[in-house]
Design a protein around this motif. Structure first.
Motif, PDB file in Angstrom:
ATOM      1  N   LEU A   1      12.977   8.610 -29.050  1.00  0.00           N
ATOM      2  CA  LEU A   1      11.622   8.392 -28.455  1.00  0.00           C
ATOM      3  C   LEU A   1      10.845   9.858 -28.764  1.00  0.00           C
ATOM      4  O   LEU A   1      11.598  10.967 -28.332  1.00  0.00           O
ATOM      5  N   ILE A   2      10.013   9.791 -29.463  1.00  0.00           N
ATOM      6  CA  ILE A   2       9.273  10.999 -29.899  1.00  0.00           C
ATOM      7  C   ILE A   2       8.121  11.408 -28.692  1.00  0.00           C
ATOM      8  O   ILE A   2       8.207  12.469 -28.250  1.00  0.00           O
ATOM      9  N   TYR A   3       7.338  10.529 -28.622  1.00  0.00           N
ATOM     10  CA  TYR A   3       6.041  10.676 -27.895  1.00  0.00           C
ATOM     11  C   TYR A   3       5.634   9.326 -27.348  1.00  0.00           C
ATOM     12  O   TYR A   3       5.993   8.315 -27.856  1.00  0.00           O
ATOM     13  N   PHE A   4       5.182   9.193 -26.125  1.00  0.00           N
ATOM     14  CA  PHE A   4       4.607   8.056 -25.460  1.00  0.00           C
ATOM     15  C   PHE A   4       3.137   8.254 -24.830  1.00  0.00           C
ATOM     16  O   PHE A   4       2.895   9.348 -24.686  1.00  0.00           O
ATOM     17  N   SER A   5       2.451   7.172 -24.889  1.00  0.00           N
ATOM     18  CA  SER A   5       0.956   7.255 -24.162  1.00  0.00           C
ATOM     19  C   SER A   5       0.906   6.077 -23.452  1.00  0.00           C
ATOM     20  O   SER A   5       1.083   4.833 -23.598  1.00  0.00           O
ATOM     21  N   TYR A   6       0.415   6.259 -22.045  1.00  0.00           N
ATOM     22  CA  TYR A   6       0.151   5.524 -21.081  1.00  0.00           C
ATOM     23  C   TYR A   6      -1.157   5.141 -20.833  1.00  0.00           C
ATOM     24  O   TYR A   6      -1.439   4.094 -19.898  1.00  0.00           O
ATOM     25  N   ASP A   7      -2.115   5.750 -21.503  1.00  0.00           N
ATOM     26  CA  ASP A   7      -3.430   5.449 -21.508  1.00  0.00           C
ATOM     27  C   ASP A   7      -4.251   6.366 -22.481  1.00  0.00           C
ATOM     28  O   ASP A   7      -3.574   7.246 -23.034  1.00  0.00           O
ATOM     29  N   VAL A   8      -5.347   6.015 -22.725  1.00  0.00           N
ATOM     30  CA  VAL A   8      -6.289   6.767 -23.841  1.00  0.00           C
ATOM     31  C   VAL A   8      -6.247   7.926 -23.360  1.00  0.00           C
ATOM     32  O   VAL A   8      -6.664   8.435 -22.272  1.00  0.00           O
TER      33      VAL A   8
ATOM     34  N   GLY B   1       8.544  12.612 -25.373  1.00  0.00           N
ATOM     35  CA  GLY B   1       9.978  12.063 -25.244  1.00  0.00           C
ATOM     36  C   GLY B   1      11.087  12.817 -25.412  1.00  0.00           C
ATOM     37  O   GLY B   1      11.026  13.828 -25.070  1.00  0.00           O
ATOM     38  N   ASP B   2      12.047  12.266 -26.001  1.00  0.00           N
ATOM     39  CA  ASP B   2      13.291  13.144 -25.986  1.00  0.00           C
ATOM     40  C   ASP B   2      13.352  14.118 -27.345  1.00  0.00           C
ATOM     41  O   ASP B   2      14.004  14.972 -27.119  1.00  0.00           O
ATOM     42  N   ILE B   3      12.614  13.922 -28.283  1.00  0.00           N
ATOM     43  CA  ILE B   3      12.590  14.820 -29.577  1.00  0.00           C
ATOM     44  C   ILE B   3      11.181  15.195 -30.116  1.00  0.00           C
ATOM     45  O   ILE B   3      10.978  14.768 -31.058  1.00  0.00           O
TER      46      ILE B   3
END
Lengths: 116, 114
Positions: free
Chosen positions: B45-52, B58-60
């Motif tokens: 996982l590089i990045y994640f988004s849970y809303d606008v 993430g991990d890297i």
């Protein structure tokens, strides 16, 4: 931190036979999901099967079933009556339930080839 | 059916270029994710988004940034591409726990940095 390990990089099976893919994980959580995802060659990854940790009964989806051993932290996938279309890379994944974002932790993957 | 699309299947860029990878989902999912897939390492996982406009590392995350200006679109940005960023990049979306954890993946972008 959670980790997921798939110790079989590659496997093969004859069409119509049964094959089992192994997965172990490490976590201190009590409530979580486990998944097997399938990535066919040059195609999108899709969910094969899901197991909630609080359920003792092993999940089944048609020819796909799991052997979930919570104490041993083991989650293997059994494919019965293998078909050529089962040729794919299979990933085991873990998700803890505390977070609502649904972050997945994946294993290294197992490439399965079904031979005619 | 949920559909997750990515802007390119294959991309070749030069070292030092700024690279944009775009992902669009059509199911109004709150959560979106960027992974890279490398042989023997699985998906990371590089990045994640849970809303606008919301994002989490993430991990890297090193060498990457993201943007989510609209709910359906999540962009991955390589500010200055390097050869060690040659990889397969997968985008995914999820309704979160409402969907019992299932993520829906795009077809992937195979990026080569020369």
């Amino acid at each position: 931190a959670q980790t997921v390990t798939q110790s079989q990089p590659e496997m093969s099976v004859q069409e119509a036979e049964t094959v089992t893919l192994s997965c172990t994980y490490d976590t201190s959580e009590n409530n979580y999901y486990l998944f097997w995802y399938k990535q066919p060659p040059s195609r999108q990854m899709i969910l094969v099967i899901r197991q909630e940790a609080y359920k003792q009964q092993n999940a089944t989806e048609n020819r796909f079933s799991v052997n979930f051993q919570k104490a041993a932290k083991s989650f293997s996938l059994k494919i019965s009556d293998s078909q050529l279309g089962d040729t794919a890379m299979y990933f085991c994944a873990f998700m803890k339930l505390v977070s609502g974002t649904g972050k997945l932790i994946f294993g290294q993957g197992t490439t399965l080839q079904v031979k005619p | 059916d949920v559909k997750v699309t990515q802007s390119s299947r294959y991309l070749v860029k030069r070292t030092g270029e700024k690279v944009f990878l775009e992902c669009v989902q059509d199911m109004d999912h709150e959560n979106m994710f960027w992974y890279r897939q490398d042989p023997g390492l699985g998906l990371r996982l590089i990045y994640f988004s849970y809303d606008v406009k919301m994002k989490e590392k993430g991990d890297i995350p090193e060498g990457y940034s993201v943007s989510r200006e609209k709910k359906e679109r999540f962009s991955l940005i390589l500010e200055s591409a390097s050869t060690n960023q040659t990889s397969m990049y997968l985008c995914a979306s999820s309704p979160g726990l409402a969907g019992r954890g299932e993520q829906y993946f795009g077809p992937g972008t195979r990026l080569t940095v020369t």
